[in-house]
Motif scaffolding. Structure first.
Motif, PDB file in Angstrom:
ATOM      1  N   ARG B  16      16.518  -4.551  16.319  1.00 36.17           N
ATOM      2  CA  ARG B  16      15.616  -4.562  15.151  1.00 36.17           C
ATOM      3  C   ARG B  16      14.862  -3.239  15.044  1.00 36.17           C
ATOM      4  NH1 ARG B  16      14.826 -10.004  16.498  1.00 36.17           N
ATOM      5  NH2 ARG B  16      12.976  -9.560  17.736  1.00 36.17           N
ATOM      6  N   GLY B  17      14.599  -2.627  16.201  1.00 32.97           N
ATOM      7  CA  GLY B  17      13.899  -1.346  16.213  1.00 32.97           C
ATOM      8  C   GLY B  17      14.825  -0.188  15.887  1.00 32.97           C
ATOM      9  N   GLY B  18      16.098  -0.478  15.641  1.00 35.87           N
ATOM     10  CA  GLY B  18      17.039   0.556  15.223  1.00 35.87           C
ATOM     11  C   GLY B  18      17.661   1.345  16.358  1.00 35.87           C
ATOM     12  N   GLU B  19      17.467   0.879  17.609  1.00 35.44           N
ATOM     13  CA  GLU B  19      18.062   1.611  18.736  1.00 35.44           C
ATOM     14  C   GLU B  19      19.575   1.411  18.740  1.00 35.44           C
ATOM     15  OE1 GLU B  19      16.283   3.479  20.941  1.00 35.44           O
ATOM     16  OE2 GLU B  19      14.493   3.051  19.736  1.00 35.44           O
ATOM     17  N   SER B  24      20.341   1.076  31.583  1.00 37.12           N
ATOM     18  CA  SER B  24      19.946  -0.057  32.421  1.00 37.12           C
ATOM     19  C   SER B  24      18.465   0.095  32.795  1.00 37.12           C
ATOM     20  CB  SER B  24      20.812  -0.119  33.671  1.00 37.12           C
ATOM     21  OG  SER B  24      20.695   1.086  34.405  1.00 37.12           O
ATOM     22  N   GLU B  25      18.047   1.335  32.945  1.00 39.62           N
ATOM     23  CA  GLU B  25      16.651   1.643  33.247  1.00 39.62           C
ATOM     24  C   GLU B  25      15.720   1.061  32.178  1.00 39.62           C
ATOM     25  OE1 GLU B  25      15.773   3.400  36.006  1.00 39.62           O
ATOM     26  OE2 GLU B  25      13.683   2.912  35.477  1.00 39.62           O
ATOM     27  N   GLU B  26      16.003   1.413  30.947  1.00 41.47           N
ATOM     28  CA  GLU B  26      15.192   0.976  29.809  1.00 41.47           C
ATOM     29  C   GLU B  26      15.215  -0.546  29.643  1.00 41.47           C
ATOM     30  OE1 GLU B  26      14.342   3.161  26.718  1.00 41.47           O
ATOM     31  OE2 GLU B  26      13.403   1.413  25.774  1.00 41.47           O
ATOM     32  N   LEU B  27      16.419  -1.077  29.723  1.00 44.95           N
ATOM     33  CA  LEU B  27      16.583  -2.518  29.536  1.00 44.95           C
ATOM     34  C   LEU B  27      15.821  -3.285  30.609  1.00 44.95           C
ATOM     35  CD1 LEU B  27      17.907  -4.709  27.874  1.00 44.95           C
ATOM     36  CD2 LEU B  27      20.014  -4.368  29.151  1.00 44.95           C
ATOM     37  N   SER B  28      15.941  -2.833  31.849  1.00 49.69           N
ATOM     38  CA  SER B  28      15.264  -3.529  32.944  1.00 49.69           C
ATOM     39  C   SER B  28      13.752  -3.459  32.770  1.00 49.69           C
ATOM     40  CB  SER B  28      15.660  -2.927  34.283  1.00 49.69           C
ATOM     41  OG  SER B  28      15.143  -1.612  34.405  1.00 49.69           O
ATOM     42  N   GLY B  29      13.273  -2.302  32.321  1.00 46.91           N
ATOM     43  CA  GLY B  29      11.828  -2.160  32.104  1.00 46.91           C
ATOM     44  C   GLY B  29      11.309  -3.205  31.140  1.00 46.91           C
ATOM     45  N   ARG B  30      12.020  -3.358  30.050  1.00 41.94           N
ATOM     46  CA  ARG B  30      11.559  -4.303  29.035  1.00 41.94           C
ATOM     47  C   ARG B  30      11.778  -5.753  29.423  1.00 41.94           C
ATOM     48  NH1 ARG B  30      11.058  -2.068  23.630  1.00 41.94           N
ATOM     49  NH2 ARG B  30      11.248   0.187  23.790  1.00 41.94           N
ATOM     50  N   ALA B  31      12.764  -6.001  30.282  1.00 38.03           N
ATOM     51  CA  ALA B  31      13.039  -7.389  30.640  1.00 38.03           C
ATOM     52  C   ALA B  31      12.319  -7.789  31.923  1.00 38.03           C
ATOM     53  CB  ALA B  31      14.541  -7.603  30.779  1.00 38.03           C
ATOM     54  N   GLY B  32      11.613  -6.837  32.523  1.00 40.28           N
ATOM     55  CA  GLY B  32      10.840  -7.151  33.720  1.00 40.28           C
ATOM     56  C   GLY B  32      11.679  -7.331  34.968  1.00 40.28           C
ATOM     57  N   THR B  33      12.705  -6.493  35.115  1.00 38.84           N
ATOM     58  CA  THR B  33      13.486  -6.538  36.345  1.00 38.84           C
ATOM     59  C   THR B  33      13.817  -5.099  36.736  1.00 38.84           C
ATOM     60  OG1 THR B  33      15.550  -7.334  37.320  1.00 38.84           O
ATOM     61  CG2 THR B  33      15.555  -7.052  34.954  1.00 38.84           C
ATOM     62  N   GLY B  52      27.018   7.930  31.889  1.00 34.99           N
ATOM     63  CA  GLY B  52      26.346   9.099  31.310  1.00 34.99           C
ATOM     64  C   GLY B  52      25.610   8.784  30.026  1.00 34.99           C
ATOM     65  N   LEU B  53      25.837   7.577  29.470  1.00 32.00           N
ATOM     66  CA  LEU B  53      25.292   7.269  28.147  1.00 32.00           C
ATOM     67  C   LEU B  53      24.412   6.029  28.140  1.00 32.00           C
ATOM     68  CD1 LEU B  53      27.973   8.108  25.553  1.00 32.00           C
ATOM     69  CD2 LEU B  53      25.653   7.492  24.858  1.00 32.00           C
ATOM     70  N   GLY B  54      24.937   4.964  28.753  1.00 31.91           N
ATOM     71  CA  GLY B  54      24.237   3.685  28.717  1.00 31.91           C
ATOM     72  C   GLY B  54      25.072   2.642  28.014  1.00 31.91           C
ATOM     73  N   TYR B  55      24.393   1.659  27.461  1.00 35.46           N
ATOM     74  CA  TYR B  55      25.096   0.572  26.770  1.00 35.46           C
ATOM     75  C   TYR B  55      24.842   0.669  25.269  1.00 35.46           C
ATOM     76  CZ  TYR B  55      25.070  -1.372  31.509  1.00 35.46           C
ATOM     77  OH  TYR B  55      25.225  -1.543  32.857  1.00 35.46           O
ATOM     78  N   SER B  56      25.866   0.351  24.490  1.00 41.05           N
ATOM     79  CA  SER B  56      25.661   0.222  23.046  1.00 41.05           C
ATOM     80  C   SER B  56      24.913  -1.076  22.790  1.00 41.05           C
ATOM     81  CB  SER B  56      27.011   0.189  22.323  1.00 41.05           C
ATOM     82  OG  SER B  56      26.901  -0.576  21.137  1.00 41.05           O
ATOM     83  N   VAL B  57      23.770  -0.962  22.148  1.00 39.74           N
ATOM     84  CA  VAL B  57      22.926  -2.136  21.924  1.00 39.74           C
ATOM     85  C   VAL B  57      23.699  -3.227  21.197  1.00 39.74           C
ATOM     86  CG1 VAL B  57      20.879  -3.015  20.721  1.00 39.74           C
ATOM     87  CG2 VAL B  57      20.757  -0.856  21.959  1.00 39.74           C
ATOM     88  N   ARG B  58      24.298  -2.827  20.088  1.00 40.09           N
ATOM     89  CA  ARG B  58      24.999  -3.809  19.266  1.00 40.09           C
ATOM     90  C   ARG B  58      26.153  -4.487  20.016  1.00 40.09           C
ATOM     91  NH1 ARG B  58      24.376  -4.551  14.134  1.00 40.09           N
ATOM     92  NH2 ARG B  58      23.131  -2.649  14.081  1.00 40.09           N
ATOM     93  N   GLU B  59      26.880  -3.655  20.774  1.00 43.71           N
ATOM     94  CA  GLU B  59      28.058  -4.170  21.467  1.00 43.71           C
ATOM     95  C   GLU B  59      27.655  -5.121  22.595  1.00 43.71           C
ATOM     96  OE1 GLU B  59      31.365  -1.899  23.851  1.00 43.71           O
ATOM     97  OE2 GLU B  59      31.025  -0.896  21.919  1.00 43.71           O
ATOM     98  N   LEU B  60      26.658  -4.702  23.372  1.00 43.79           N
ATOM     99  CA  LEU B  60      26.220  -5.527  24.502  1.00 43.79           C
ATOM    100  C   LEU B  60      25.622  -6.834  23.991  1.00 43.79           C
ATOM    101  CD1 LEU B  60      25.937  -5.816  27.507  1.00 43.79           C
ATOM    102  CD2 LEU B  60      23.779  -4.545  27.400  1.00 43.79           C
ATOM    103  N   GLU B  61      24.951  -6.733  22.879  1.00 43.78           N
ATOM    104  CA  GLU B  61      24.379  -7.923  22.250  1.00 43.78           C
ATOM    105  C   GLU B  61      25.499  -8.925  21.927  1.00 43.78           C
ATOM    106  OE1 GLU B  61      21.781  -6.722  19.023  1.00 43.78           O
ATOM    107  OE2 GLU B  61      21.891  -8.725  18.127  1.00 43.78           O
ATOM    108  N   ARG B  62      26.557  -8.409  21.325  1.00 47.67           N
ATOM    109  CA  ARG B  62      27.675  -9.277  20.966  1.00 47.67           C
ATOM    110  C   ARG B  62      28.309  -9.888  22.209  1.00 47.67           C
ATOM    111  NH1 ARG B  62      32.499  -8.399  20.601  1.00 47.67           N
ATOM    112  NH2 ARG B  62      32.358  -6.131  20.780  1.00 47.67           N
ATOM    113  N   GLU B  63      28.494  -9.069  23.241  1.00 45.74           N
ATOM    114  CA  GLU B  63      29.100  -9.551  24.477  1.00 45.74           C
ATOM    115  C   GLU B  63      28.251 -10.649  25.114  1.00 45.74           C
ATOM    116  OE1 GLU B  63      31.920  -8.908  25.749  1.00 45.74           O
ATOM    117  OE2 GLU B  63      32.615  -7.001  24.905  1.00 45.74           O
TER     118      GLU B  63
END
Lengths: 202, 202
Positions: B16-19, B24-33, B52-63
């Motif tokens: 929703r924020g357009g990311e 994994s660093e960012e995701l863990s921070g927000r999810a509290g792990t 080198g890049l991370g995860y595609s938000v949209r793709e990981l969401e779908r998965e």
DNA sequence: AGCTGTGAATATGTTCACAGCG
DNA sequence: CGCTGTGAACATATTCACAGCT
């Protein structure tokens, strides 16, 4: 440890049934765990059983209440008087265990001033002072997710150190504050996961 | 795994924020792990990231939706139209995630026939047939503790294999049925325990 | 260079099995 | 003899650390 609460509830049922004594075997059966688990769990806090006999229901009940801190009552505030809030307020289980909801707070001006049982709904703008005046020890947060972090900060500033949160948000609490999240969507998703990833579907 | 649901919610917020992408660093921070935890959790189900890049938000969401089985909707019945039941019925979070409460059942004859939104409250005596007719997959039990075992048996007979139980009772479910308990008193007791057994009380 | 995916190391939780007390 | 309390064995979960892709 969550299992301690389960043991306590089981003991209370046994107690009402007039049982004097219980073995780890029996207790584990009723609480849905194993005998070794029961003994190990209890042994962390002391030696409450009698070898060859088992545990005295009444005695172990008293010990567990003391360990869990439910040998007393707690002053609880409910923040958020919406549908979930009202269901929680009416919920008998809290009262029965000494969690006394002595304060209700809401942001809706049409609700403020209303009375639920003997409790008047207070304005959320007075949250911090109300919590202090009422010497609240535990707060139940049943407010919208986008408001909950702000409410949380206010609640912790007021010296409340135990929080049960129903809003689906990742809260950060200061050192020394205990937070429990109840996230019903997460529970449903876990069910969905089990139902989906069941290899031997018939 | 409960954390998967948390990741999903976090991803949806990022989305929703357009990311576009998240580490994994960012995701863990927000999810509290932790970052390692995120990577380990996800690696059980596949390799979704780009080094080198991370995860595609949209793709990981779908998965994640697919893994959790929430890439579809579920037909849910609410058994018990009391205070907790009504709060759950109105709760938006279920709808938003595709848990559609299409059936409500209660034992109170004054409630039977009443309509909540488009849903008519049915008599609990018809429980099993209603569940079958409506092809219910998940049942939410919000009935008194002394009635819940009986209701459970009826519900499982009707072929329902996922159950969210709010009654404070130790239920036994047949093989192949998933049960999740929500016991609010246990949560409060856990808070009471933390507050009581805090060595460094100030 | 940056960040994932993963084996290896560590920590935590559970079960086993039995010595020892009542 | 029965049942607890507990060390030792086992299982599971988390964290570390780094090789390997992009």
């Amino acid at each position: 440890m969550r299992r301690l609460g389960l043991y306590l509830h089981t003991l209370e049922k046994l107690s009402r049934g007039g049982e004097e004594t219980v073995s780890s075997e029996e207790l584990s059966g009723r609480a849905g765990t194993t005998a070794a688990q029961v003994r190990k769990d209890l042994s962390h806090f002391g030696s409450f059983g009698k070898r060859g006999l088992g545990y005295s229901v009444r005695e172990l009940e008293r010990e567990l209440k003391e360990i869990l801190g439910v040998d007393r009552s707690w002053r609880v505030a409910l923040v958020g008087a919406g549908r979930i809030g009202s269901a929680l307020f009416e919920y008998d289980g809290f009262d029965a265990r000494g969690f006394d909801i002595v304060t209700v707070v809401d942001a809706d001006p049409t609700k403020v001033g209303e009375r639920w049982g003997g409790v008047e709904i207070r304005d959320i703008r007075e949250l911090e002072s109300v919590l202090r005046e009422e010497a609240i020890e535990i707060a139940i947060l049943a407010v919208p997710a986008d408001a909950v972090q702000e409410v949380l900060e206010c609640v912790t500033s007021a010296g409340v150190r135990g929080i049960l949160n129903f809003a689906p948000a990742q809260l950060r609490v200061p050192e020394g504050v205990s937070l429990k999240d109840v996230n019903l969507v997460l529970e449903m998703e876990a069910l969905s996961f089990s139902l989906t990833n069941r290899p031997q579907d018939r």
